[in-house]
Structures are given as structure tokens and as C-alpha cells.
Scaffold this motif. Structure first.
Motif, short mmCIF file in Angstrom:
data_model
loop_
_atom_site.label_atom_id
_atom_site.label_comp_id
_atom_site.label_asym_id
_atom_site.label_seq_id
_atom_site.Cartn_x
_atom_site.Cartn_y
_atom_site.Cartn_z
N GLU A 15 0.86 -1.18 0.00
CA GLU A 15 0.00 0.00 0.00
C GLU A 15 0.89 1.23 0.00
OE1 GLU A 15 -0.95 0.45 4.71
OE2 GLU A 15 -1.37 -1.51 3.80
N LEU A 62 -2.90 -4.56 -2.32
CA LEU A 62 -4.19 -3.92 -2.52
C LEU A 62 -4.62 -4.03 -3.99
CD1 LEU A 62 -4.11 -0.48 -0.63
CD2 LEU A 62 -5.36 -2.55 0.01
N HIS A 90 -8.47 -0.75 1.04
CA HIS A 90 -7.84 -0.50 2.34
C HIS A 90 -8.80 0.14 3.33
CE1 HIS A 90 -4.49 0.40 5.22
NE2 HIS A 90 -4.10 -0.76 4.72
#
Length: 284
Positions: A15, A62, A90
Motif C-alpha cells: 500500500e 491492494l 484498504h
């Protein structure tokens, strides 16, 4: 010099800096597309570190990132690492309905498999957001094609944690395997020993001692985790509260060298191989 003969699991939550849950109140989700992304260069640096030390790991990715950086995802797979799911957006699981969670689980797994060409069997909830109130997530994960989760952190924390959960890999009632991030038990209390902010905030010697204790005293394999932005002291600074600023930015300039020391001093591999004996029914 290797500190233990046991092989531990090296994991990365893929991320970018602006997607950190602690920044959610300061950064509008709708602005993500316009912010400078640094994920690709940081992941490439981590891949090079792992290659230099002949280590492999698990990259919980992600869907939002994978969709925008498919070449990076393919490099993760090509270099021998495990591709696993970190959800799509997320958002913590307690911020979504069950229907939204199921859509994310199915959509992200299929997206990652289409891009990476590798079966995705693992999942890590954003911000370790599986706990006492939503253990039904395990059944949903199993039903949506996942074989293991690394989503419960058995510690006390102001944002997450289930301190009475088992410290080591265990099979849930629905047959899914939960593989917690590493902790050490001192007295009756579980302390974090896994990476993230604790790895940056505490001296390196504490992390090394924790891992040795898990391997040698408990005779167990540890799960370490980090984020690509943690090796990037040049990332854009986000205007945020004092506590968040302290947690996010302290020691970013030291983290990469600390990871190098971990890779030199301990043995590392992917979750699906380190815990192959515990993941029930995983495809070969």
C-alpha cells in the motif's frame, strides 16, 4: 550469521503512504488518484533487498494498487514471491457491510490472479481488522476461495488487536488457517514482535531478541511485516496530528538498513511455504 535454523515468514503490505489507515481522517479517498505515488519504486527496492539475500516473501497487495501497477505485480510473481490479497480499498472491515466485504474479497482475488497468473490463497485484513466482533470473516474468507488469513494481531492496540487470540498458526472452526503476526509473551501479556511501527520505533536489538525468542524459546516460526513506504524517508509529508506524525515518520531513514540486518541474521520465505503444514487443503 543466522540466528536460528527455523525459517520465518517475510511479509509486505503493498500500500502507498497516503493509504495508511491513520491518514484516513486527513486525506480524502477521492484524492488518491491525484497524489504522487511512490509504491513502485519502493516495492522494487524491497524486491532487490530480498533478491540480494536470496529470500522470498509474501506480498499482501491492494487491488487498487495492482490495477494501476500490473507490471510491478508481475515482477513480484516472476521473482518467486507469493501474491496475496490485502483487499481492494484498504477500508477496515468494520467500515464495510458484509456484502461489500464479499465483493472486495472476490473481486480482489480474481484481479490479482488475472494480473499475476498465480493462485491467490492468502488474505490480510487492512489494519488487522479481524477481531472478536467479526470472526465470521473466517467463514467468508473460506467461502470466497481463501485458505489462510494473517489478519488477527493478538495484542492490545488502540486501533486493532485481539489479545486473547492464539499467538501461533491455528485452524479456525470453518477450516481456514489463521496465521498471526509475531508476538512474544512476557508474563501474561503479548507484546508485538512483528514489524511495522514497532520495528521502526524500538531499537533493532529488541526486534532481533524477539525473533530469537520465538524461534528458540517457543520453537515457532515468526511472521514479520513491513510496508514499502517505511523505507522511503523522502515521501511527501502529510499534515496530521502529533501522535500520527510520530508513529508514521520516526526512523524512516533507518528502516531499510534494519531490514537488511534481518535478512542477514534470520532465514525467510513465503507464508505459503513456511506454514505449508498448517494451511489445510491449499492447492499445490
Amino acid at each position: 550469521m543466522l540466528q536460528s535454523m527455523l525459517t520465518n515468514a517475510f511479509t509486505v503490505d503493498v500500500e502507498d503512504y497516503f493509504q495508511v489507515s491513520a491518514f484516513a481522517r486527513y486525506i480524502d479517498r477521492d484524492s488518491w488518484r491525484s497524489l504522487p505515488c511512490r509504491i513502485e519504486s519502493n516495492v522494487n527496492r524491497l524486491l532487490q533487498l530480498l533478491s540480494d539475500h536470496r529470500a522470498t516473501g509474501t506480498f499482501f497487495t491492494l487491488g487498487w494498487i495492482a490495477q494501476r501497477y500490473p507490471t510491478m505485480v508481475r515482477r513480484i510473481v516472476t521473482e518467486g514471491h507469493e501474491l496475496a490479497s490485502h483487499g481492494y480499498s484498504h477500508r477496515r472491515n468494520n467500515e464495510l457491510t458484509r456484502e461489500e466485504i464479499e465483493d472486495e474479497l472476490v473481486g480482489t482475488r480474481e484481479l490479482l490472479e488475472d494480473i499475476g497468473g498465480q493462485r491467490v490463497i492468502g488474505y490480510r485484513a487492512p489494519s488487522f481488522s479481524i477481531g472478536r466482533r467479526n470472526l465470521w470473516m473466517h467463514e467468508l474468507l473460506a467461502r470466497t476461495g481463501h485458505y489462510y488469513s494473517s489478519s488477527i494481531y493478538p495484542i492490545h492496540h488502540d486501533h486493532y488487536g485481539m489479545p486473547d487470540a492464539p499467538r501461533f498458526a491455528y485452524r479456525t472452526p470453518c477450516g481456514l488457517t489463521e496465521i498471526p503476526a509475531a508476538t512474544v509473551k512476557l508474563g501474561s501479556t503479548h507484546f508485538p514482535a512483528s514489524g511495522g511501527g514497532y520495528f521502526r520505533l524500538l531499537p533493532y536489538a529488541v526486534s532481533a531478541w524477539n525473533l530469537r525468542r520465538i524461534n528458540l524459546h517457543d520453537g515457532e516460526r515468526a511472521v514479520f511485516f513491513c510496508h514499502p513506504w517505511e523505507i522511503d524517508p523522502e515521501q511527501p509529508k502529510v499534515s496530521c496530528g502529533r501522535k500520527t506524525r510520530f508513529r508514521h515518520y520516526l526512523n524512516l531513514s533507518r528502516t531499510e538498513q534494519r531490514i537488511v540486518r534481518l535478512l542477514e541474521e534470520f532465514k525467510w520465505d513465503r507464508i505459503d511455504r513456511v506454514f505449508a503444514d498448517a494451511i489445510v487443503g491449499q492447492p499445490q
